[in-house]
Design a protein around this motif. Structure first.
Motif, PDB file in Angstrom:
ATOM      1  N   LYS A   1       0.838  -1.208   0.000  1.00 40.00           N
ATOM      2  CA  LYS A   1       0.000   0.000   0.000  1.00 40.00           C
ATOM      3  C   LYS A   1       0.866   1.250   0.000  1.00 40.00           C
ATOM      4  N   ASP A   2       1.914   1.245   0.830  1.00 42.35           N
ATOM      5  CA  ASP A   2       2.818   2.395   0.876  1.00 42.35           C
ATOM      6  C   ASP A   2       3.523   2.603  -0.462  1.00 42.35           C
ATOM      7  N   LEU A   3       3.897   1.521  -1.133  1.00 40.46           N
ATOM      8  CA  LEU A   3       4.550   1.634  -2.447  1.00 40.46           C
ATOM      9  C   LEU A   3       3.630   2.272  -3.482  1.00 40.46           C
ATOM     10  N   LYS A   4       2.340   1.996  -3.388  1.00 36.04           N
ATOM     11  CA  LYS A   4       1.392   2.617  -4.322  1.00 36.04           C
ATOM     12  C   LYS A   4       1.322   4.121  -4.098  1.00 36.04           C
ATOM     13  N   GLU A   5       1.388   4.533  -2.838  1.00 35.05           N
ATOM     14  CA  GLU A   5       1.325   5.961  -2.511  1.00 35.05           C
ATOM     15  C   GLU A   5       2.652   6.672  -2.747  1.00 35.05           C
ATOM     16  N   MET A   6       3.749   5.978  -2.526  1.00 37.50           N
ATOM     17  CA  MET A   6       5.090   6.555  -2.649  1.00 37.50           C
ATOM     18  C   MET A   6       6.003   5.588  -3.398  1.00 37.50           C
ATOM     19  N   PRO A   7       5.949   5.556  -4.731  1.00 41.39           N
ATOM     20  CA  PRO A   7       6.808   4.636  -5.494  1.00 41.39           C
ATOM     21  C   PRO A   7       8.295   4.919  -5.246  1.00 41.39           C
ATOM     22  N   PRO A   8       9.148   3.916  -5.411  1.00 41.52           N
ATOM     23  CA  PRO A   8      10.585   4.085  -5.193  1.00 41.52           C
ATOM     24  C   PRO A   8      11.183   5.190  -6.059  1.00 41.52           C
ATOM     25  N   GLU A   9      12.065   5.964  -5.452  1.00 50.33           N
ATOM     26  CA  GLU A   9      12.799   7.024  -6.153  1.00 50.33           C
ATOM     27  C   GLU A   9      14.211   6.511  -6.394  1.00 50.33           C
ATOM     28  N   THR A  10      14.472   6.096  -7.597  1.00 48.94           N
ATOM     29  CA  THR A  10      15.720   5.378  -7.898  1.00 48.94           C
ATOM     30  C   THR A  10      16.713   6.184  -8.746  1.00 48.94           C
ATOM     31  N   GLN A  11      16.580   7.502  -8.762  1.00 52.44           N
ATOM     32  CA  GLN A  11      17.435   8.328  -9.604  1.00 52.44           C
ATOM     33  C   GLN A  11      18.875   8.419  -9.100  1.00 52.44           C
ATOM     34  N   SER A  12      19.099   8.159  -7.804  1.00 48.44           N
ATOM     35  CA  SER A  12      20.443   8.247  -7.225  1.00 48.44           C
ATOM     36  C   SER A  12      20.436   7.590  -5.848  1.00 48.44           C
ATOM     37  N   ALA A  13      21.637   7.374  -5.304  1.00 50.47           N
ATOM     38  CA  ALA A  13      21.752   6.821  -3.951  1.00 50.47           C
ATOM     39  C   ALA A  13      21.090   7.757  -2.946  1.00 50.47           C
ATOM     40  N   GLU A  14      21.295   9.047  -3.121  1.00 50.89           N
ATOM     41  CA  GLU A  14      20.695  10.044  -2.216  1.00 50.89           C
ATOM     42  C   GLU A  14      19.170   9.954  -2.257  1.00 50.89           C
ATOM     43  N   LYS A  15      18.601   9.953  -3.450  1.00 54.42           N
ATOM     44  CA  LYS A  15      17.133   9.889  -3.604  1.00 54.42           C
ATOM     45  C   LYS A  15      16.573   8.591  -3.029  1.00 54.42           C
ATOM     46  N   LEU A  16      17.229   7.465  -3.359  1.00 54.09           N
ATOM     47  CA  LEU A  16      16.749   6.170  -2.895  1.00 54.09           C
ATOM     48  C   LEU A  16      16.848   6.079  -1.366  1.00 54.09           C
ATOM     49  N   SER A  17      17.951   6.540  -0.810  1.00 52.74           N
ATOM     50  CA  SER A  17      18.133   6.491   0.645  1.00 52.74           C
ATOM     51  C   SER A  17      17.115   7.364   1.368  1.00 52.74           C
ATOM     52  N   GLN A  18      16.838   8.531   0.809  1.00 56.43           N
ATOM     53  CA  GLN A  18      15.843   9.421   1.432  1.00 56.43           C
ATOM     54  C   GLN A  18      14.438   8.831   1.307  1.00 56.43           C
ATOM     55  N   TRP A  19      14.120   8.267   0.151  1.00 55.33           N
ATOM     56  CA  TRP A  19      12.815   7.636  -0.039  1.00 55.33           C
ATOM     57  C   TRP A  19      12.633   6.493   0.953  1.00 55.33           C
ATOM     58  N   LEU A  20      13.662   5.645   1.073  1.00 54.49           N
ATOM     59  CA  LEU A  20      13.568   4.499   1.966  1.00 54.49           C
ATOM     60  C   LEU A  20      13.452   4.942   3.426  1.00 54.49           C
ATOM     61  N   CYS A  21      14.164   5.977   3.787  1.00 58.25           N
ATOM     62  CA  CYS A  21      14.069   6.503   5.144  1.00 58.25           C
ATOM     63  C   CYS A  21      12.643   6.987   5.434  1.00 58.25           C
ATOM     64  N   LYS A  22      12.043   7.665   4.468  1.00 60.04           N
ATOM     65  CA  LYS A  22      10.653   8.109   4.638  1.00 60.04           C
ATOM     66  C   LYS A  22       9.709   6.918   4.769  1.00 60.04           C
ATOM     67  N   MET A  23       9.938   5.889   3.966  1.00 61.51           N
ATOM     68  CA  MET A  23       9.112   4.677   4.052  1.00 61.51           C
ATOM     69  C   MET A  23       9.274   4.023   5.420  1.00 61.51           C
ATOM     70  N   HIS A  24      10.507   3.933   5.891  1.00 63.95           N
ATOM     71  CA  HIS A  24      10.789   3.328   7.189  1.00 63.95           C
ATOM     72  C   HIS A  24      10.133   4.150   8.306  1.00 63.95           C
ATOM     73  N   ASN A  25      10.214   5.466   8.187  1.00 67.50           N
ATOM     74  CA  ASN A  25       9.595   6.316   9.198  1.00 67.50           C
ATOM     75  C   ASN A  25       8.073   6.188   9.207  1.00 67.50           C
ATOM     76  N   ARG A  26       7.475   5.925   8.055  1.00 65.45           N
ATOM     77  CA  ARG A  26       6.022   5.667   8.014  1.00 65.45           C
ATOM     78  C   ARG A  26       5.695   4.451   8.866  1.00 65.45           C
ATOM     79  N   VAL A  27       6.512   3.417   8.729  1.00 70.48           N
ATOM     80  CA  VAL A  27       6.312   2.198   9.522  1.00 70.48           C
ATOM     81  C   VAL A  27       6.570   2.500  11.004  1.00 70.48           C
ATOM     82  N   ASN A  28       7.660   3.211  11.290  1.00 63.55           N
ATOM     83  CA  ASN A  28       7.959   3.562  12.679  1.00 63.55           C
ATOM     84  C   ASN A  28       6.802   4.321  13.322  1.00 63.55           C
TER      85      ASN A  28
END
Length: 153
Positions: A99-126
């Protein structure tokens, strides 16, 4: 992205070990749980260990992702996250991540973008779990370079 079904049975990957063992309804298994160390490294992971291990692997992978990935790498990484969400052992967690992936698809343009996207996803779970929110400005310190205070050296 298909659902993994509506499994009602409590699985070890979907619960803390003691909850899972208690659900087994046998005195013998319960006695073993109480008598054995709670973190036997040769036992299957419970939900907390699985989550912690998964997040660490995903964050480390994102931190080491190329800063200028090819189109193929970007596509592969997106596919990876969708596939990961389909096969994650905790079906409740998997469905929530889908469900979260549908709302916020992965941002894979760079390590910075991917790391920030994943951190936001992790914080949603937290946030859903009532856990502390991680400061996303520190993702590379935590999962790649080490803390600035030198405690990882």
């Amino acid at each position: 992205m298909g659902s993994r079904g509506t499994e009602q049975e409590l699985c070890r990957a979907c619960s803390a070990f003691k909850s899972w063992a208690k659900a087994q309804n046998t005195a013998q298994k319960q006695e073993k749980v109480e008598a054995s160390p709670s973190k036997n490294k040769s036992c299957p992971l419970d939900i907390e260990e699985l989550g912690r291990s998964s997040w660490n692997m995903l964050h480390t992978m994102a931190a080491y992702y190329p800063e200028k990935p090819t189109k193929e790498q970007q596509s592969d990484m997106k596919i990876f996250f969708y596939t990961f969400s389909n096969f994650y052992p905790c079906h409740t967690c998997a469905e929530d991540f889908q469900k979260d992936l549908k709302e916020m698809p992965p941002e894979t343009q760079s390590a910075e973008k991917l790391s920030q996207w994943l951190c936001k996803m992790h914080n949603r779970v937290n946030e859903k779990l009532g856990k502390p929110i991680f400061d996303c400005s520190k993702v590379f310190e935590r999962w790649k370079d080490g803390w600035k205070d030198g405690s990882c050296d």
